[in-house]
Design an enzyme around this catalytic site. Structure first.
Site, PDB file in Angstrom:
ATOM      1  N   LYS A 113       0.830  -1.212   0.000  1.00 34.64           N
ATOM      2  CA  LYS A 113       0.000   0.000   0.000  1.00 34.64           C
ATOM      3  C   LYS A 113       0.858   1.253   0.000  1.00 34.64           C
ATOM      4  O   LYS A 113       0.458   2.288  -0.539  1.00 34.64           O
ATOM      5  CB  LYS A 113      -0.953  -0.005   1.192  1.00 34.64           C
ATOM      6  CG  LYS A 113      -2.042  -1.036   1.038  1.00 34.64           C
ATOM      7  CD  LYS A 113      -3.261  -0.739   1.871  1.00 34.64           C
ATOM      8  CE  LYS A 113      -4.359  -1.736   1.562  1.00 34.64           C
ATOM      9  NZ  LYS A 113      -5.488  -1.661   2.482  1.00 34.64           N
ATOM     10  N   LYS A 195      -3.670 -10.279  -7.093  1.00 33.00           N
ATOM     11  CA  LYS A 195      -5.034 -10.601  -6.633  1.00 33.00           C
ATOM     12  C   LYS A 195      -6.079  -9.620  -7.181  1.00 33.00           C
ATOM     13  O   LYS A 195      -5.770  -8.448  -7.421  1.00 33.00           O
ATOM     14  CB  LYS A 195      -5.083 -10.673  -5.106  1.00 33.00           C
ATOM     15  CG  LYS A 195      -5.034  -9.355  -4.427  1.00 33.00           C
ATOM     16  CD  LYS A 195      -5.446  -9.428  -2.949  1.00 33.00           C
ATOM     17  CE  LYS A 195      -5.490  -7.991  -2.459  1.00 33.00           C
ATOM     18  NZ  LYS A 195      -6.059  -7.715  -1.217  1.00 33.00           N
ATOM     19  N   LYS A 198     -10.736  -4.746  -4.865  1.00 30.16           N
ATOM     20  CA  LYS A 198     -11.900  -3.847  -4.851  1.00 30.16           C
ATOM     21  C   LYS A 198     -11.597  -2.508  -5.471  1.00 30.16           C
ATOM     22  O   LYS A 198     -12.459  -1.850  -6.009  1.00 30.16           O
ATOM     23  CB  LYS A 198     -12.254  -3.564  -3.388  1.00 30.16           C
ATOM     24  CG  LYS A 198     -13.306  -4.416  -2.819  1.00 30.16           C
ATOM     25  CD  LYS A 198     -13.719  -3.853  -1.473  1.00 30.16           C
ATOM     26  CE  LYS A 198     -13.077  -4.544  -0.316  1.00 30.16           C
ATOM     27  NZ  LYS A 198     -12.020  -3.897   0.367  1.00 30.16           N
TER      28      LYS A 198
END
Ligand code: TYM
Length: 330
Positions: A113, A195, A198
């Protein structure tokens, strides 16, 4: 008879994906009857990345409506927003004093992140796993069903709980993860080595639970595969096809071997077509239920308020005990 406590949560950021459904929500539903469940909308976690306040509020209700459209039972389980129970942030501070900077530095999600949000590497992003530990330990949780990407955070939660208990007595239940044998890491359709997420910048990489059926079909048909045309499960050599097989196994309840047998030799077209039909068959009724719940905001707010009241009382009991062992004035 009291049931063991199960807790899990999802960040109300971006849009819920088929990965969230397969890796998390469908397992919550499968375990719901055997556990005393708390399902969180982790809005405190979501603000580690800048959020528009009106969108965040709207998304919390939308995610709740999707949770119940996926079959979770709000009469039986507590579904609420993390910010509705002040104990989460409070316990997170206390646990910060029992989490080591070296441990937090090793968290792969923090590293990822930080790379993705290089202009906003705030302290919340760094402390994120401690807040997650607080979510779990606040309710004496025994089981935490999550996808594979949360495994490291769960291990840290267990370490923090054990460290605290060693110093202060058996205050916290040490939780166990539940990571599903199939579908714990659904990959992107365009980038099958990362992956499905969202908050993906490329919307064709993810299947969203609120995508139109024809969009779902188009995304699956255009999913990246490879050129040898052989239907075989081999995530290293054939990540695209293996991911489609994994999704197919999860939504159909069949095992990967039987799917490989059925589709071997047939090229990718038939596999993709049948997979698209299976995903649409799962999602269409889910969307119909979602639309009904969304049309009833009073119902949704009632669920949150009731659950938050219940959760607050339970959180208070843990906090009282923590204050007592730490020597805080009562
Ligand atoms: P979040 O919001 O990123 O994801 C929610 C859940 O979905 C799973 N998941 C996936 N599973 C399979 N394939 C994928 N591509 C995929 N993407 C996401 C995640 O593993 C997760 O189970 N920190 C957590 C939320 C959280 C939490 C908690 C979870 C906060 N407090 C306490 C459990 C207990 C998170 O950001 O999940």
């Amino acid at each position: 008879m009291t049931r063991p406590v199960l807790l899990s949560g999802i960040q109300p950021s971006g849009q819920l994906t088929l990965g969230n459904y397969i890796g998390a929500i469908r397992n919550w539903k499968a375990l719901e009857d055997d556990y005393d469940c708390l399902f969180l909308l982790v809005d405190l976690h979501a603000i580690t990345v800048r959020q528009d306040p009106a969108d965040l509020r709207r998304r919390c209700r939308e995610f709740l409506a999707l949770y119940i459209a996926c079959g979770l039972n709000p009469e039986r389980s507590q579904i609420f927003a993390q910010s509705q129970v002040r104990g989460h942030g409070h316990l997170a501070w206390i646990l910060d004093c029992y989490a080591m900077v070296g441990e937090l530095n090793r968290m792969t999600q923090f590293k990822d992140k930080s790379r993705k949000h290089a202009d906003n590497i705030n302290a919340g992003l760094f402390n994120y796993p401690v807040l997650m530990a607080a979510d779990i330990l606040l309710y004496q949780t025994q089981l935490v069903p999550v996808g594979d990407d949360q495994k490291q955070h769960l291990e840290l939660t267990r370490d923090i709980a054990q460290r605290f208990n060693t110093l202060h007595g058996e205050v916290f239940t040490v939780p166990e993860p539940f990571i599903p044998p199939v579908g714990a890491r659904i990959m992107g359709l365009q980038e099958p080595t990362a992956k499905m997420s969202k908050s993906d910048d490329a919307p064709t990489n993810a299947i969203y639970l609120l995508d139109e059926p024809k969009t779902i079909t188009r995304k699956i048909k255009r999913a990246v595969t490879d050129t040898d045309g052989e239907v075989r499960y081999d995530p290293q050599a054939k990540p695209g096809v293996s991911n489609l097989l994994q999704i197919f196994a999860a939504v159909s309840g069949r095992d990967i071997d039987s799917l490989v047998n059925e589709y071997a030799g047939g090229g990718y077209g038939r596999l993709k077509g049948d997979l698209a039909d299976a995903v649409v068959a799962l999602i269409e009724p889910l969307q119909a239920r979602y639309n009904e719940f969304q049309a009833d905001p009073a119902l949704l707010d009632g669920i949150l308020t009731r659950a938050a009241e219940n959760a607050n009382a339970r959180a208070e009991a843990t906090i009282r005990r923590v204050h007592e062992v730490l020597g805080f004035l009562q």
